[in-house]
Design an enzyme around this catalytic site. Structure first.
Site, PDB file in Angstrom:
ATOM      1  N   VAL A  11      -5.210  -9.553  -2.036  1.00 31.82           N
ATOM      2  CA  VAL A  11      -4.510  -9.515  -0.919  1.00 31.82           C
ATOM      3  C   VAL A  11      -4.975 -10.758  -0.149  1.00 31.82           C
ATOM      4  CG1 VAL A  11      -4.103  -8.477   1.357  1.00 31.82           C
ATOM      5  CG2 VAL A  11      -3.718  -6.846  -0.789  1.00 31.82           C
ATOM      6  N   GLU A 151      -0.198  -5.147   4.124  1.00 27.67           N
ATOM      7  CA  GLU A 151       0.609  -5.894   3.169  1.00 27.67           C
ATOM      8  C   GLU A 151       1.008  -5.095   1.870  1.00 27.67           C
ATOM      9  OE1 GLU A 151       1.098  -9.364   2.920  1.00 27.67           O
ATOM     10  OE2 GLU A 151       1.973  -8.469   1.312  1.00 27.67           O
ATOM     11  N   GLU A 155       0.750  -6.354  -7.652  1.00 33.69           N
ATOM     12  CA  GLU A 155       0.412  -7.218  -8.648  1.00 33.69           C
ATOM     13  C   GLU A 155       1.117  -7.780  -9.484  1.00 33.69           C
ATOM     14  OE1 GLU A 155      -3.195  -5.717 -10.170  1.00 33.69           O
ATOM     15  OE2 GLU A 155      -4.167  -5.117  -8.465  1.00 33.69           O
ATOM     16  N   GLY A 275       7.227   7.847 -17.032  1.00 38.39           N
ATOM     17  CA  GLY A 275       6.171   7.419 -18.074  1.00 38.39           C
ATOM     18  C   GLY A 275       5.009   8.255 -17.996  1.00 38.39           C
ATOM     19  N   CYS A 282      -4.197   0.546  -6.131  1.00 43.82           N
ATOM     20  CA  CYS A 282      -3.593   0.979  -5.136  1.00 43.82           C
ATOM     21  C   CYS A 282      -3.057   2.370  -4.831  1.00 43.82           C
ATOM     22  CB  CYS A 282      -2.412   0.196  -4.577  1.00 43.82           C
ATOM     23  SG  CYS A 282      -2.784  -1.498  -4.503  1.00 43.82           S
TER      24      CYS A 282
HETATM   25  C1  UGA Z   1       1.736  -1.063  -5.068  1.00 41.52           C
HETATM   26  C2  UGA Z   1       3.005  -1.097  -4.205  1.00 41.52           C
HETATM   27  O1  UGA Z   1       4.060  -1.008  -4.915  1.00 41.52           O
HETATM   28  C3  UGA Z   1       2.896  -2.268  -3.317  1.00 41.52           C
HETATM   29  O2  UGA Z   1       4.094  -2.490  -2.253  1.00 41.52           O
HETATM   30  C4  UGA Z   1       1.545  -2.428  -2.336  1.00 41.52           C
HETATM   31  O3  UGA Z   1       1.386  -3.522  -1.656  1.00 41.52           O
HETATM   32  C5  UGA Z   1       0.284  -2.450  -3.321  1.00 41.52           C
HETATM   33  O4  UGA Z   1       0.536  -1.096  -4.225  1.00 41.52           O
HETATM   34  C6  UGA Z   1      -0.638  -2.234  -2.462  1.00 41.52           C
HETATM   35  O5  UGA Z   1      -0.809  -1.282  -1.891  1.00 41.52           O
HETATM   36  O6  UGA Z   1      -1.450  -3.227  -2.524  1.00 41.52           O
HETATM   37  P1  UGA Z   1       0.846  -2.267  -7.479  1.00 41.52           P
HETATM   38  O7  UGA Z   1      -0.215  -1.232  -7.418  1.00 41.52           O
HETATM   39  O8  UGA Z   1       0.681  -3.626  -7.576  1.00 41.52           O
HETATM   40  O9  UGA Z   1       1.809  -2.117  -5.998  1.00 41.52           O
HETATM   41  O10 UGA Z   1       1.975  -1.879  -8.595  1.00 41.52           O
HETATM   42  P2  UGA Z   1       3.297  -1.114  -8.577  1.00 41.52           P
HETATM   43  O11 UGA Z   1       4.313  -1.936  -9.383  1.00 41.52           O
HETATM   44  O12 UGA Z   1       3.839  -0.397  -7.467  1.00 41.52           O
HETATM   45  O13 UGA Z   1       3.236  -0.033  -9.693  1.00 41.52           O
HETATM   46  C7  UGA Z   1       2.175   1.012  -9.462  1.00 41.52           C
HETATM   47  C8  UGA Z   1       1.917   1.880 -10.671  1.00 41.52           C
HETATM   48  O14 UGA Z   1       3.162   2.709 -10.847  1.00 41.52           O
HETATM   49  C9  UGA Z   1       1.851   1.178 -12.100  1.00 41.52           C
HETATM   50  O15 UGA Z   1       1.127   1.868 -12.828  1.00 41.52           O
HETATM   51  C10 UGA Z   1       3.310   1.503 -12.639  1.00 41.52           C
HETATM   52  O16 UGA Z   1       3.428   1.449 -14.085  1.00 41.52           O
HETATM   53  C11 UGA Z   1       3.796   2.756 -12.070  1.00 41.52           C
HETATM   54  N1  UGA Z   1       4.975   3.104 -12.004  1.00 41.52           N
HETATM   55  C12 UGA Z   1       5.886   2.283 -11.063  1.00 41.52           C
HETATM   56  C13 UGA Z   1       5.822   3.921 -12.709  1.00 41.52           C
HETATM   57  O17 UGA Z   1       5.370   4.833 -13.634  1.00 41.52           O
HETATM   58  N2  UGA Z   1       7.254   4.155 -12.466  1.00 41.52           N
HETATM   59  C14 UGA Z   1       8.011   3.485 -11.795  1.00 41.52           C
HETATM   60  O18 UGA Z   1       9.212   3.729 -11.690  1.00 41.52           O
HETATM   61  C15 UGA Z   1       7.440   2.400 -11.082  1.00 41.52           C
END
Ligand code: UGA
Length: 453
Positions: A11, A151, A155, A275, A282
């Site tokens: 961040v 924020e 990632e 999944g 996070c």
């Molecule tokens: C998450 C949030 O999406 C961000 O908005 C936030 O800023 C961030 O945490 C944080 O707190 O810093 P991030 O952890 O980078 O972001 O990743 P995501 O893209 O949100 O995915 C998180 C997890 O959920 C992954 O393991 C992904 O595979 C899983 N996921 C996501 C699913 O299993 N299904 C989905 O439909 C979407």
């Protein structure tokens, strides 16, 4: 504006670089001398598409500086963002000791009015503690404000998320702090600095009419918005994973169900991919921290306990599926595609791959893996207990089953006929529903996925 960002983790680094790209003078501070030395030489500590180019460009222009000295950074800055880690304690509660330490150092360094901003994800009420800590250590009685500015970047798409956000949230006690923070974000609010998703690059343009919503609220509400948002998204994932498990029993298809649900704009199509559950630094940390702070305040937020439990179970169900498909795991060779918790990052924190590989090793399997960017981190976790391959086909070659854990684009584009011929047994377990079940079966695979027939 003169901005200091303390902490050069995900961040902090992305925020600092993006503020510099907006034309501000930014000093990124970290007490890790090696990290700062590397950043000064353009060596970026994390894998994030596009970040290295932005760091180098802004450092060369002179509006992005890396430092280990908090004092000088605080003294020449108007706004100080605290972006240090808030790792989970064994109880799930957030460890705020780095925040306290930095608040103390900021207080001792202040020489004129400063806005001290919590950028790290923190539990509600942390702002009150930061304010108190600064007040106790602010020997020269300098005027200051504490603000919250969570924020929301992800990632793998961090720069576009920072420069093209759905909203900017700030929590303040006084208008003066709100005005200064608005100035920091003005180029993003009016999108004169933005991100072109088509060309995948930062753009500078005339201010746009349609502005990014800039929400000004209290410090506590702002802190809560972050925990409540992340927990809601995690809940959406656990919910669709429960629906997927139900679909398997009912003979329905979770992807069709998710499309049908998501087209209702109140539900929305995003974050409904079933999944093997969420991972990363996070969601697991934030849902637990939200649950813990709720308990501390006297409220049992039961729904969050279930979100966590369902996510844990989702991995166990998948591991059981692998065992059911292979019968005896001992001495079998299992190929694993993907290590990182999601595509476009090398982050393996709380990654499902860790639990799946460990379960296979415990049963006595040989494990072969490939990930486009997380191999080095994988080696630091598994050492020589698994075999690291130089590509997905090498993983498939002579394996008794292939397991897709992370939905990298590279895997979606694999020549499945070729993979089929390379495997000892045609067993494919897809933890991210990347392939069409009918086509996979036509090729000859025994194909297992999540929530689909
Ligand atoms: C998450 C949030 O999406 C961000 O908005 C936030 O800023 C961030 O945490 C944080 O707190 O810093 P991030 O952890 O980078 O972001 O990743 P995501 O893209 O949100 O995915 C998180 C997890 O959920 C992954 O393991 C992904 O595979 C899983 N996921 C996501 C699913 O299993 N299904 C989905 O439909 C979407």
């Amino acid at each position: 504006m003169k901005i200091a960002v303390i902490g050069t983790g995900y961040v902090g680094l992305v925020s600092g670089v993006c503020f510099a790209e907006c034309g501000h003078d930014v000093i990124c501070v970290d007490n890790d001398k090696v990290k700062i030395g590397n950043l000064k030489n353009g060596v970026i500590p994390i894998y994030e598409p596009g970040l290295d180019e932005l760091v180098i460009r802004n450092a060369e222009k002179g509006n992005l500086i890396f430092e280990t000295d908090i004092q000088s950074a605080v003294q020449i800055s108007d706004v100080i963002f605290i972006a240090v880690g808030t790792p989970p304690k064994p109880s799930g509660e957030a460890d705020l000791s780095y925040i306290e330490e930095v608040s103390r150092q900021v207080a001792k360094s202040m020489n004129s009015y400063k806005v001290v901003v919590e950028k790290s994800t923190v539990p509600v009420r942390t702002g009150e503690w930061v304010k108190r800590t600064i007040r106790f250590n602010n020997k020269s009685d300098v005027d200051f404000d504490v603000a919250s500015n969570p924020e929301f970047l992800r990632e793998g798409s961090a720069i576009s998320d920072f420069l093209k956000p759905d909203r900017i949230v700030i929590g303040v006690d006084h208008q003066k702090a709100a005005d200064l923070l608005r100035k920091c974000y003005q180029p993003i609010i009016d999108q004169s600095v933005s991100f072109d998703l088509k060309t995948n690059s930062v753009i500078h343009q005339e201010p746009q009419e349609e502005q990014v919503p800039f929400i000004v609220t209290t410090v506590s509400s702002s802190e809560l918005i972050k925990h409540a948002s992340n927990s809601f998204l995690a809940m959406k994932i656990s919910y669709i994973n429960c629906v997927a498990n139900f679909c398997e029993l009912a003979g329905a298809d979770v992807e069709q169900v998710a499309i049908g649900m998501g087209l209702d704009s109140r539900v929305g199509t995003k974050f409904l991919n079933a999944g093997i559950g969420y991972g990363g630094s996070c969601f697991p940390k934030d849902v637990s921290a939200f649950l813990e702070i709720s308990k501390e305040l006297g409220y049992d937020f039961k729904l969050l306990s279930d979100v966590i439990e369902v996510n844990k179970q989702q991995r166990e169900i998948f591991i059981r599926k692998i065992k059911n498909a292979l019968w005896i795991i001992k001495d079998k060779t299992i190929g694993i595609l993907g290590l990182s918790f999601k595509p476009n990052t090398d982050d393996m924190r709380e990654a499902p791959a860790i639990d799946i590989i460990n379960a296979m090793l415990e049963e006595g399997a040989r494990v072969k893996v490939y990930d486009p960017v997380a191999m080095e981190i994988g080696k630091s976790i598994f050492g020589d207990s698994i075999e690291y391959c130089d590509g997905p086909y090498a993983v498939a070659d002579n394996s008794d089953a292939l397991i897709l854990v992370t939905e990298w684009d590279e895997f979606r584009k694999l020549d499945m006929e070729k993979v089929y011929k390379m495997l000892n047994y045609p067993i494919f377990l897809d933890g991210r529903n990347c392939f069409n079940p009918e086509k996979m079966r036509e090729i000859g695979f025994e194909y297992h996925s999540i929530g689909r027939k």
